[in-house]
Design a protein around this motif. Structure first.
Motif, short mmCIF file in Angstrom:
data_model
loop_
_atom_site.label_atom_id
_atom_site.label_comp_id
_atom_site.label_asym_id
_atom_site.label_seq_id
_atom_site.Cartn_x
_atom_site.Cartn_y
_atom_site.Cartn_z
N LEU A 1 66.61 6.02 18.43
CA LEU A 1 65.79 5.37 19.45
C LEU A 1 65.67 3.90 19.09
O LEU A 1 65.28 3.56 17.96
N LYS A 2 65.93 3.06 20.05
CA LYS A 2 65.94 1.61 19.81
C LYS A 2 64.55 1.13 19.44
O LYS A 2 63.56 1.43 20.11
N GLY A 3 64.46 0.39 18.34
CA GLY A 3 63.20 -0.27 17.97
C GLY A 3 62.12 0.66 17.44
O GLY A 3 60.98 0.25 17.25
N VAL A 4 62.46 1.94 17.18
CA VAL A 4 61.44 2.86 16.65
C VAL A 4 61.71 3.12 15.17
O VAL A 4 62.82 3.48 14.78
N GLU A 5 60.67 2.87 14.36
CA GLU A 5 60.83 3.13 12.93
C GLU A 5 60.33 4.53 12.61
O GLU A 5 59.41 5.02 13.25
#
Ligand code: SF4
Length: 251
Positions: A234-238
């Motif tokens: 998922l983009k931008g999810v840590e």
């Protein structure tokens, strides 16, 4: 958290024994919480028609009733042992009753026939009225609920271990036993507490309708790996602590 149960029939001395064990553990510097299992069918701390009862009627959920000296959290449902333990914070929990839970147990009795019925491999000591006139039952030590407490609590410290996960017998068995037989085996000295395999996978918690479900290790691994792989993409999810709630009726 170490948990033991004091079980037996009514009026055999269970409450006296629990109170004296709790006092002695506290005298030794431990924090102690307790659970009193109540079998009266109509038992309730709530009063029909009270304001807190009206809150529950409206919410059908947990109600907290706060007074100046006491705060009660009221669930209008029967909680499992795991659900109750999850809400307690203490070195020791003494459970009065719950004679079918997978816990090390002391039996209070007033006759040999009660002991014949209730004693099994999860029992490590005998007390109650029967202890007034006896010192031993089938190799198990017997303790007076008044005078024998320091020696009994020495034995409790020696025998009782961190509570097992209380998995349903058909849901786990990864140690080669079920939790009940594991309690008996640890007390007998043939197994050790760290042989509970499921316990080592405590990084995941599953609740269905608020009820905690024990997940066996391989299922935990599947869920963990799937979720981590998904989140990584998922983009931008840590990644961090992950909480997923599913409402099956909503799409
Ligand atoms: S592995 Fe642990 S939770 Fe599973 S049955 Fe054995 S003692 Fe119980």
């Amino acid at each position: 958290m170490k948990v033991l149960s004091v079980a037996g029939y009514h009026h055999t001395g269970k409450t006296t024994l629990c109170v004296n064990i709790i006092k002695e553990l506290r005298r030794r510097g431990y924090s102690v919480a307790s659970i009193k299992d109540i079998h009266a069918e109509n038992f309730t701390m709530e009063k029909e028609g009270s304001n807190s009862w009206k809150h529950w009627q409206a919410s059908q959920n947990v109600v907290i009733a706060r007074g100046l000296k006491e705060t009660c959290q009221i669930w209008h449902q029967h909680l499992s042992l795991n659900e109750m333990l999850a809400r307690l914070d203490a070195d020791w929990v003494i459970v009065e009753g719950m004679k079918t839970a997978a816990l090390p147990r002391i039996i209070c009795a007033e006759s040999a026939s009660q002991l014949d019925e209730l004693v099994n491999g999860m029992v490590f000591a005998i007390s109650g009225k029967w202890a007034d006139n006896h010192t031993e039952y089938n190799g198990l030590p017997v303790f007076s609920s008044q005078k024998g407490i320091p020696t009994l609590v020495n034995l409790i410290e020696e025998k009782v271990f961190d509570v097992l996960p209380q998995a349903e017998p058909d849901c786990c068995g990864h140690c080669g036993l079920d939790c009940h037989r594991m309690v008996a085996a640890i007390l007998a000295g043939t197994r050790t507490r760290d042989e509970c395999v499921t316990d080592r996978h405590t990084g995941m918690q599953l609740q269905v309708n608020g009820k905690e479900i024990t997940i066996v290790p391989f299922v935990q691994n599947i869920i963990r790996d799937t979720m981590l792989a998904l989140i990584k993409n998922l983009k931008g999810v840590e990644t961090g602590t992950i909480k997923l709630t599913i409402h099956p009726d909503e799409k």
